[in-house]
Design a protein around this motif. Structure first.
Motif, mmCIF file in Angstrom:
data_model
loop_
_atom_site.group_PDB
_atom_site.id
_atom_site.type_symbol
_atom_site.label_atom_id
_atom_site.label_comp_id
_atom_site.label_asym_id
_atom_site.label_seq_id
_atom_site.Cartn_x
_atom_site.Cartn_y
_atom_site.Cartn_z
ATOM 1 N N ALA A 56 0.831 -1.205 0.000
ATOM 2 C CA ALA A 56 0.000 0.000 0.000
ATOM 3 C C ALA A 56 0.864 1.253 0.000
ATOM 4 C CB ALA A 56 -0.943 0.001 1.199
ATOM 5 N N ALA A 57 2.029 1.167 -0.656
ATOM 6 C CA ALA A 57 2.899 2.337 -0.766
ATOM 7 C C ALA A 57 2.183 3.445 -1.533
ATOM 8 C CB ALA A 57 4.201 1.955 -1.466
ATOM 9 N N GLU A 58 2.645 4.665 -1.297
ATOM 10 C CA GLU A 58 2.032 5.842 -1.914
ATOM 11 C C GLU A 58 1.858 5.685 -3.425
ATOM 12 O OE1 GLU A 58 1.848 8.980 0.347
ATOM 13 O OE2 GLU A 58 0.119 8.906 -0.975
ATOM 14 N N ARG A 59 2.875 5.167 -4.099
ATOM 15 C CA ARG A 59 2.842 5.088 -5.569
ATOM 16 C C ARG A 59 1.817 4.062 -6.061
ATOM 17 N NH1 ARG A 59 6.634 1.633 -3.932
ATOM 18 N NH2 ARG A 59 6.717 -0.388 -4.974
ATOM 19 N N ILE A 60 1.375 3.182 -5.176
ATOM 20 C CA ILE A 60 0.408 2.158 -5.560
ATOM 21 C C ILE A 60 -1.004 2.575 -5.188
ATOM 22 C CG2 ILE A 60 -0.295 -0.238 -5.224
ATOM 23 C CD1 ILE A 60 2.649 -0.849 -4.518
ATOM 24 N N GLY A 61 -1.176 3.025 -3.955
ATOM 25 C CA GLY A 61 -2.495 3.450 -3.496
ATOM 26 C C GLY A 61 -3.413 2.282 -3.206
ATOM 27 N N ARG A 62 -4.673 2.583 -3.061
ATOM 28 C CA ARG A 62 -5.659 1.581 -2.680
ATOM 29 C C ARG A 62 -6.082 0.785 -3.904
ATOM 30 N NH1 ARG A 62 -9.959 3.231 1.630
ATOM 31 N NH2 ARG A 62 -10.849 1.217 2.147
ATOM 32 N N THR A 63 -5.999 -0.543 -3.812
ATOM 33 C CA THR A 63 -6.419 -1.420 -4.904
ATOM 34 C C THR A 63 -7.259 -2.549 -4.319
ATOM 35 O OG1 THR A 63 -4.536 -2.912 -4.743
ATOM 36 C CG2 THR A 63 -4.244 -0.958 -6.129
ATOM 37 N N ALA A 64 -7.761 -3.391 -5.195
ATOM 38 C CA ALA A 64 -8.581 -4.510 -4.726
ATOM 39 C C ALA A 64 -7.760 -5.442 -3.848
ATOM 40 C CB ALA A 64 -9.171 -5.265 -5.914
ATOM 41 N N ARG A 65 -6.506 -5.683 -4.245
ATOM 42 C CA ARG A 65 -5.703 -6.634 -3.487
ATOM 43 C C ARG A 65 -5.413 -6.132 -2.078
ATOM 44 N NH1 ARG A 65 0.573 -8.594 -4.323
ATOM 45 N NH2 ARG A 65 0.910 -6.379 -4.597
ATOM 46 N N ASN A 66 -4.985 -4.861 -1.942
ATOM 47 C CA ASN A 66 -4.528 -4.401 -0.636
ATOM 48 C C ASN A 66 -5.640 -3.795 0.219
ATOM 49 O OD1 ASN A 66 -4.937 -1.707 -1.465
ATOM 50 N ND2 ASN A 66 -2.833 -1.499 -2.190
ATOM 51 N N ALA A 67 -6.895 -3.976 -0.190
ATOM 52 C CA ALA A 67 -8.028 -3.349 0.513
ATOM 53 C C ALA A 67 -8.019 -3.638 2.012
ATOM 54 C CB ALA A 67 -9.349 -3.807 -0.099
ATOM 55 N N SER A 68 -7.657 -4.862 2.392
ATOM 56 C CA SER A 68 -7.671 -5.217 3.815
ATOM 57 C C SER A 68 -6.711 -4.365 4.633
ATOM 58 C CB SER A 68 -7.322 -6.694 3.997
ATOM 59 O OG SER A 68 -8.366 -7.514 3.511
ATOM 60 N N MET A 69 -5.631 -3.907 4.011
ATOM 61 C CA MET A 69 -4.667 -3.099 4.753
ATOM 62 C C MET A 69 -5.270 -1.764 5.187
ATOM 63 S SD MET A 69 -1.039 -3.754 2.800
ATOM 64 C CE MET A 69 -0.071 -2.957 4.085
ATOM 65 N N TYR A 70 -6.316 -1.328 4.502
ATOM 66 C CA TYR A 70 -6.986 -0.075 4.853
ATOM 67 C C TYR A 70 -8.114 -0.313 5.856
ATOM 68 C CZ TYR A 70 -4.557 2.057 0.868
ATOM 69 O OH TYR A 70 -3.599 2.518 0.001
ATOM 70 N N GLY A 71 -8.372 -1.559 6.178
ATOM 71 C CA GLY A 71 -9.454 -1.903 7.095
ATOM 72 C C GLY A 71 -9.048 -1.713 8.547
ATOM 73 N N PRO A 72 -9.887 -2.180 9.471
ATOM 74 C CA PRO A 72 -9.627 -1.976 10.896
ATOM 75 C C PRO A 72 -8.456 -2.813 11.381
ATOM 76 C CG PRO A 72 -11.523 -3.395 10.593
ATOM 77 C CD PRO A 72 -11.156 -2.894 9.230
ATOM 78 N N PRO A 73 -7.763 -2.366 12.422
ATOM 79 C CA PRO A 73 -6.667 -3.159 12.987
ATOM 80 C C PRO A 73 -7.190 -4.476 13.546
ATOM 81 C CG PRO A 73 -7.225 -1.296 14.416
ATOM 82 C CD PRO A 73 -7.957 -1.098 13.128
ATOM 83 N N GLY A 74 -6.364 -5.517 13.413
ATOM 84 C CA GLY A 74 -6.752 -6.812 13.963
ATOM 85 C C GLY A 74 -7.382 -7.749 12.964
ATOM 86 N N ILE A 75 -7.393 -7.396 11.682
ATOM 87 C CA ILE A 75 -7.857 -8.331 10.661
ATOM 88 C C ILE A 75 -6.654 -8.854 9.880
ATOM 89 C CG2 ILE A 75 -10.087 -7.169 10.467
ATOM 90 C CD1 ILE A 75 -9.155 -6.067 7.740
ATOM 91 N N ALA A 76 -6.895 -9.934 9.135
ATOM 92 C CA ALA A 76 -5.823 -10.534 8.347
ATOM 93 C C ALA A 76 -5.757 -9.897 6.960
ATOM 94 C CB ALA A 76 -6.066 -12.037 8.208
ATOM 95 N N TYR A 77 -4.541 -9.738 6.468
ATOM 96 C CA TYR A 77 -4.318 -9.436 5.057
ATOM 97 C C TYR A 77 -3.553 -10.623 4.479
ATOM 98 C CZ TYR A 77 -1.973 -7.438 0.934
ATOM 99 O OH TYR A 77 -1.470 -7.227 -0.324
ATOM 100 N N VAL A 78 -4.232 -11.387 3.621
ATOM 101 C CA VAL A 78 -3.628 -12.578 3.016
ATOM 102 C C VAL A 78 -3.515 -12.356 1.514
ATOM 103 C CG1 VAL A 78 -3.800 -15.072 2.690
ATOM 104 C CG2 VAL A 78 -4.684 -14.032 4.788
#
Length: 198
Positions: A56-78
Motif C-alpha cells: 500500500a505504498a504511496e505510488r500504488i495506493g488503494r487497490t482490490a488486493r490491498n483493501a484489507s490493509m486499509y481496514g480496521p486493525p486486527g484483521i488478516a491481510y492474506v
DNA sequence: GGTCGGATCATCT
DNA sequence: GATGATCCGACCG
C-alpha cells in the motif's frame, strides 16, 4: 498457557510496535476440523504509505488486493506470493492507514503431524522446515486467500496470548526478499530461535 | 553448503 | 507484458 485472543486494541498501534510485540504470541488455526498452533518467532513491519516496500505504498495506493490493509486493525491481510504461496499479515494502526505486520516464521507447537502432512515433509525432514518462511507457515497452518479480511480474534484463524519476548531477546535486522527500502531495520525475530527463516 | 533457475498467477502498466 | 514481502530441487564444488 492463556488462550485469550489478542483484542483489536493490541493491533491499533504502529506496525513497528506491533511487530516485536507479536513475537511469542500463538497463531491458532482450526481448519478442516484440525487444530494447529504455532509460536510466532519472526515478523516484519510494513509501516504505511511512506514505506516504499509496502503493498500500500504511496505510488500504488488503494487497490482490490490491498483493501484489507486499509481496514480496521486486527484483521488478516492474506495475499498470493509469486503465484504459488500465501502470505499472512496482521493489519495494524487505524482504519484508512494501511499498515501491517508480515508473519515470517512460526515454531510448531501443536498438531505437528498435521502441519508436516500439509507441507508434504518426509519423516526424515527436520521440524525446522515446517514453518520457517511466510509461505511455509501458511501452508502448514492451512491458511489460504479466503481468509483475507478475517478477524484475528475469532476462529478459524486466531492469534492468542502467549509468552511475550523481552526486548533484549528481540533481534532486529533488515527485511527480506524486497527491492524497495531493503535496508530498513523492520524485521524482528526471537534471538537464537531455531525456527526463524534465516 | 552454496548458488541458480523454474514454478505459476494476481495485480498493475 | 512485466513484476514479485517465495520455495524447492538441481547442480556444483
Amino acid at each position: 498457557m492463556s488462550r485469550r485472543p489478542l483484542p483489536p486494541s493490541f493491533y491499533a498501534r504502529p506496525s513497528t510496535v506491533v511487530a516485536p510485540a507479536l513475537l511469542g504470541q500463538l497463531l491458532v488455526t482450526t481448519i478442516g476440523g484440525r487444530r494447529t498452533v504455532g509460536r510466532i518467532v519472526e515478523t516484519e513491519a510494513y509501516t504505511g504509505p511512506g514505506d516504499p516496500a509496502s503493498h500500500a505504498a504511496e505510488r500504488i495506493g488503494r487497490t482490490a488486493r490491498n483493501a484489507s490493509m486499509y481496514g480496521p486493525p486486527g484483521i488478516a491481510y492474506v495475499y498470493r506470493s509469486y503465484g504459488i504461496h500465501w502470505c499472512l499479515n496482521a493489519v495494524t494502526d487505524a482504519v484508512d492507514h494501511p499498515a501491517a505486520v508480515l508473519i515470517r516464521a512460526i515454531e510448531p507447537i501443536e498438531g505437528i503431524d498435521i502441519m508436516r502432512a500439509r507441507r508434504g515433509l518426509r519423516p526424515a525432514h527436520p521440524d525446522r522446515f515446517i514453518g520457517a518462511g511466510p509461505g511455509r507457515l501458511t501452508q502448514a497452518l492451512g491458511i489460504v486467500g479466503g481468509l483475507d479480511g478475517h478477524r484475528l480474534d475469532r476462529p478459524p484463524l486466531t492469534i492468542v496470548e502467549g509468552e511475550p519476548v523481552s526486548a533484549e531477546d528481540v533481534e532486529i535486522g533488515p527485511r527480506i526478499g524486497i527491492t524497495h527500502a531493503a535496508d530498513w531495520p523492520l524485521r524482528f525475530c526471537v534471538r537464537g530461535n531455531l525456527f526463524v527463516s534465516r
